[in-house]
Design an enzyme around this catalytic site. Structure first.
Site, short mmCIF file in Angstrom:
data_model
loop_
_atom_site.label_atom_id
_atom_site.label_comp_id
_atom_site.label_asym_id
_atom_site.label_seq_id
_atom_site.Cartn_x
_atom_site.Cartn_y
_atom_site.Cartn_z
N CYS A 1 118.12 0.91 86.34
CA CYS A 1 118.62 -0.37 86.83
C CYS A 1 118.14 -0.54 88.26
O CYS A 1 117.71 0.41 88.90
CB CYS A 1 120.14 -0.38 86.82
SG CYS A 1 120.82 0.00 85.19
N ARG B 1 112.88 -3.17 87.04
CA ARG B 1 113.59 -1.94 86.68
C ARG B 1 114.56 -2.13 85.52
O ARG B 1 115.05 -1.15 84.94
CB ARG B 1 114.37 -1.41 87.89
CG ARG B 1 113.51 -1.08 89.08
CD ARG B 1 114.36 -0.59 90.21
NE ARG B 1 114.96 0.68 89.90
CZ ARG B 1 114.41 1.86 90.15
NH1 ARG B 1 113.24 1.92 90.74
NH2 ARG B 1 115.02 2.97 89.83
N TRP C 1 119.45 -2.26 83.03
CA TRP C 1 118.86 -1.81 81.77
C TRP C 1 119.97 -1.08 81.04
O TRP C 1 120.44 -0.04 81.50
CB TRP C 1 117.68 -0.88 82.02
CG TRP C 1 116.95 -0.52 80.76
CD1 TRP C 1 115.99 -1.27 80.12
CD2 TRP C 1 117.10 0.68 79.99
NE1 TRP C 1 115.56 -0.60 78.99
CE2 TRP C 1 116.22 0.59 78.90
CE3 TRP C 1 117.91 1.82 80.12
CZ2 TRP C 1 116.12 1.59 77.93
CZ3 TRP C 1 117.80 2.82 79.16
CH2 TRP C 1 116.91 2.70 78.08
N ASN D 1 123.49 2.90 88.78
CA ASN D 1 122.29 3.21 88.01
C ASN D 1 122.45 4.64 87.52
O ASN D 1 122.73 5.52 88.32
CB ASN D 1 121.06 3.09 88.92
CG ASN D 1 119.78 3.53 88.23
OD1 ASN D 1 119.68 3.45 87.01
ND2 ASN D 1 118.83 4.00 89.01
N GLY D 2 122.28 4.87 86.21
CA GLY D 2 122.38 6.23 85.69
C GLY D 2 123.40 6.30 84.57
O GLY D 2 123.79 5.29 83.99
N GLU E 1 96.38 5.40 74.83
CA GLU E 1 96.84 4.48 75.87
C GLU E 1 96.62 3.02 75.44
O GLU E 1 97.48 2.16 75.66
CB GLU E 1 96.11 4.79 77.19
CG GLU E 1 96.33 3.81 78.33
CD GLU E 1 97.78 3.73 78.83
OE1 GLU E 1 98.65 4.41 78.30
OE2 GLU E 1 98.01 2.92 79.75
N LYS F 1 99.72 0.35 75.11
CA LYS F 1 99.76 -0.94 75.82
C LYS F 1 100.05 -2.08 74.83
O LYS F 1 100.81 -2.98 75.13
CB LYS F 1 98.43 -1.22 76.54
CG LYS F 1 98.15 -0.33 77.73
CD LYS F 1 98.87 -0.72 79.00
CE LYS F 1 100.11 0.08 79.26
NZ LYS F 1 100.07 1.39 79.73
N GLU G 1 103.73 -1.92 73.61
CA GLU G 1 104.66 -2.33 74.66
C GLU G 1 104.66 -3.84 74.88
O GLU G 1 105.70 -4.43 75.11
CB GLU G 1 104.26 -1.70 76.01
CG GLU G 1 104.55 -0.24 76.16
CD GLU G 1 104.21 0.23 77.57
OE1 GLU G 1 103.02 0.23 77.92
OE2 GLU G 1 105.13 0.60 78.31
N HIS H 1 91.53 13.02 57.75
CA HIS H 1 92.61 13.90 57.30
C HIS H 1 93.85 13.09 56.95
O HIS H 1 94.93 13.67 56.80
CB HIS H 1 92.92 14.94 58.38
CG HIS H 1 91.75 15.83 58.66
ND1 HIS H 1 91.38 16.85 57.82
CD2 HIS H 1 90.84 15.84 59.67
CE1 HIS H 1 90.29 17.45 58.31
NE2 HIS H 1 89.95 16.85 59.44
N LYS I 1 110.97 -0.21 83.92
CA LYS I 1 109.84 0.42 84.59
C LYS I 1 109.99 1.94 84.68
O LYS I 1 109.08 2.68 84.40
CB LYS I 1 109.66 -0.17 85.99
CG LYS I 1 108.47 0.36 86.76
CD LYS I 1 107.18 -0.02 86.10
CE LYS I 1 105.97 0.56 86.79
NZ LYS I 1 104.79 0.52 85.92
O1 M6R Z 1 107.05 6.77 86.11
P1 M6R Z 1 106.45 7.66 85.07
O2 M6R Z 1 104.98 7.78 85.18
O3 M6R Z 1 107.13 9.00 85.02
O4 M6R Z 1 106.78 6.93 83.70
C1 M6R Z 1 106.43 7.51 82.48
C2 M6R Z 1 106.52 6.50 81.36
O5 M6R Z 1 107.84 6.04 81.23
C3 M6R Z 1 105.59 5.31 81.58
O6 M6R Z 1 104.27 5.72 81.72
C4 M6R Z 1 105.71 4.33 80.41
O7 M6R Z 1 105.19 4.89 79.24
C5 M6R Z 1 104.99 3.02 80.74
N1 M6R Z 1 105.79 1.92 80.28
C6 M6R Z 1 103.65 2.90 80.14
O8 M6R Z 1 103.05 1.67 80.31
#
Ligand code: M6R
Length: 619
Positions: A2, A27, A80, A106-107, A489, A493, A496, A512, A614
């Site tokens: 958050c 966040r 969040w 937050n937490g 990756e 992307k 997400e 396989h 984030k």
């Molecule tokens: O802040 P971090 O690099 O530790 O975060 C790790 C993942 O949560 C972060 O890379 C996440 O997968 C992103 N949304 C990728 O785009």
């Protein structure tokens, strides 16, 4: 997870808090809320609060229609959701039953069920499903019993388990905002005649670039003119003051439609910054931040790289590079799996934790586990003052600047640069590569800004591709060697941002099993290694032929003049010629552009994809 903001000063707290929330919205965006200490009708001060489910815009609309009173002390929150659905009631701030104290959090409070039970047995009526409301009631109990807000916070924090940043205000004390942290981010902004609290510096960067980083289990009290830090027992403590080396402009969109697109286009600059001052003109590396002695680095017999999400794909690339240059065995592991499998760690193990935010709870817990086993921990991180580098023995900062888009882009590319630097530095210290060999790779790295710019200059080609596939429901990505994490990756992307089925595979694995997914017209992105590594290149071409024979539509990313692969490409995306190990720096970029553009065409919020935040500060 958050975003939290606190302010005390001379300005309108409502404006400062809402603006801070806007810059922290990445966040979490399930709800937003604000509480102020304002003048009441009978001359005493009272709490006023508003909170709304959904994005910050909903709160802004509500407070525009029903203006909040003038106040110079306030807190705010963008959520969040963890405990309870993202609705108005569960939104923060949470107030004590007598509206004396307001709290944002937050937490996760792990012992909240027990504390809630205790409160309910004492006659408290809790309105929400959140763990946070429990903290608001407990702090208010303390204040009503005569404690000042700082003491109340200390007393309650000693009872809490789990991860938390808490920020509180007291209706009867407009002079202070009190915050506390354990395993969750919190930073203080130091102003003149005003002070700030934020989950990160973006919350107050518009007002001050002087920041104070708090340690673990600390409470901070800010007033207009003072900042006082203590531990949970009330003993005086110190924070670490630092200057933030970026400004508001870096945290704004700068004419782009999305932060993500802006951050993709910032990558040439980010790569250059990540290399700045880390090598001399002879290609000799200087990594002063690696506070592990050369003797200790020579004694390392195993490297374990831990990370999550995109950072884990950087770790995969790092393994190829570090093993190749140093011959040190290198394992990679998802942070959340790492400590639950009883990993074998010794004093001679180097654990490398990669995290853009420096706050990912899974990675933080993993490094604590590694430190307990006496391993050395080196963080690769983008966020100055965050918890993971602070708790590590050494750090290589990636210097990408603030990454606001939830999907990581420049964060990833600069993590790769930092991993390459680490691998080459180890090779230099241990003598596993000659100086001129290292200098040659450093020279290639230094040229990568221009190479990435070349790919960006060709963005329209990728945008046209996104237009062509805007109704697609499934996309595959394949690659080999360092191209395999690029494929993963590319798929992440797309998941997400476009919310469509996307899978990345090692090209050799296709036959396989996954080849059964191939059907006529299915788009498959194929990341082809440079021709320098003949075997890999040829094997990749075989894989492309196999899927094309089954009707897939091949989108081939390969060296611009690779005429061996062009006959098998339905769509060709040219890449600059670079060494195989460095190819992820250029090959990832079209995949970022594709996901960003496709999601835009689909009408999605690229910067704030559904269900995500984030940084993942809960385990
Ligand atoms: O802040 P971090 O690099 O530790 O975060 C790790 C993942 O949560 C972060 O890379 C996440 O997968 C992103 N949304 C990728 O785009």
């Amino acid at each position: 997870m958050c975003g939290i903001v606190g302010y005390v000063g001379e300005k309108q707290a409502r404006d400062v808090v809402v603006e801070g929330l806007r810059l922290l919205e990445y966040r979490g965006y399930d709800s937003a809320g604000i509480a102020l200490v304002a003048g009441g009708e009978l001359g005493q001060t009272v709490l006023v609060s508003d909170k709304r489910a959904g994005k910050l815009a909903n709160l802004e609309k509500a407070i525009a229609e029903d203006a909040l009173p003038a106040a110079t002390t306030g807190i705010g929150h963008t959520r969040w959701a963890t405990h309870g659905a993202p609705n108005d009631v569960n939104a923060h701030p949470h107030l004590g039953p007598q509206r004396r104290v307001a709290v944002v959090h937050n937490g996760i409070l792990e012992n909240f069920a027990r504390l809630r039970d205790e409160l309910e047995r004492a006659g408290h009526d809790l309105l929400s499903e959140t763990d946070t409301e429990v903290a608001a009631h407990l702090i208010e109990n303390e204040v009503l019993a005569g404690a000042d807000l700082t003491t109340a916070m200390q007393n309650v924090c000693r009872r809490l388990e789990g991860a938390f940043t808490l920020v509180a205000i007291d209706a009867h004390d407009p002079s202070r905002v009190v915050a506390a942290r354990r395993n969750s981010p919190l930073v203080v902004g130091l102003g003149v005649g005003e002070n700030f609290i934020g989950s990160d510096v973006a919350a107050f960067i518009e007002h001050t670039r002087e920041a104070l980083e708090l340690g673990q289990d600390q409470v901070v009290t800010i007033t207009r003119d003072a900042v006082a830090v203590s531990d949970f027992d009330g003993n005086e403590a110190q924070g670490r003051q630092y200057h933030v080396d970026w400004d508001l402009a870096a945290a704004e969109k700068d004419g782009y439609d999305w932060f993500m697109r802006k951050e993709i286009f910032e990558q040439p600059r980010a790569i250059a910054d990540a290399l700045l001052g880390r090598h001399d003109e002879n290609g000799q590396l200087q990594l002063d931040e690696v506070r592990i002695s050369d003797d200790e680095l020579r004694d390392i017999d195993k490297i374990v790289i831990i990370a999550c999400g995109t950072s884990n794909y950087a770790a995969m690339v790092a393994k190829y590079a570090i093993e190749h240059w140093t011959r040190i065995p290198c394992e990679i592991e998802l942070s959340h799996e790492f400590r639950y499998r009883d990993p074998i760690l010794t004093r001679n193990t180097l654990v490398v934790a990669i995290s853009q935010s420096g706050e990912t709870a899974d990675t933080l817990m993993a490094i604590r586990h590694a430190k307990k086993q006496k391993a050395k921990v080196l963080a690769i991180c983008n966020t100055n003052g965050s918890t993971i580098p602070r708790e590590s023995d050494a750090v290589i900062y990636t210097h990408a600047g603030p990454e606001i888009g939830v999907a990581s882009t420049k964060g990833f590319l600069t993590q790769l640069v930092a991993c390459y630097l680490l691998g080459l530095y180890l090779a230099q210290v241990r003598g596993t590569k000659y100086g001129d060999e290292i200098a040659a790779v450093v020279g290639e790295l230094a040229a990568m800004s221009d190479r990435v710019q070349q790919v960006l200059d060709d963005a329209d080609r990728v945008y046209a591709l996104a237009e062509r596939f805007k109704d697609t429901t499934s996309v595959l990505f394949i690659g080999r060697h360092a191209g395999f994490p690029v494929a993963l990756e590319g798929a992440l992307k797309l998941k997400e941002l476009a919310y469509i089925h996307a899978e990345g595979f090692a090209a050799g694995e296709l036959k396989h099993g996954p080849i059964a997914l191939i059907e006529p017209g299915l788009p498959v992105f194929c990341v082809v290694p440079p021709r320098g590594r003949d075997q890999l290149h040829d094997k990749m071409i075989s894989a492309i032929q196999e899927i094309r024979a089954r009707g897939a539509l091949t989108i081939v990313l390969a060296e611009a003049d690779d005429d061996e692969v062009t006959p098998y490409a339905d769509v060709f995306i040219p890449l600059p010629t670079v060494p195989t190990l460095l190819q992820p720096l250029v090959a990832t970029v079209p995949l970022q552009l594709f996901a960003c553009e496709l999601a835009t065409l689909m009408g999605h919020d690229v910067d704030q994809p559904r269900n995500l935040a984030k940084s993942v500060t809960v385990e």
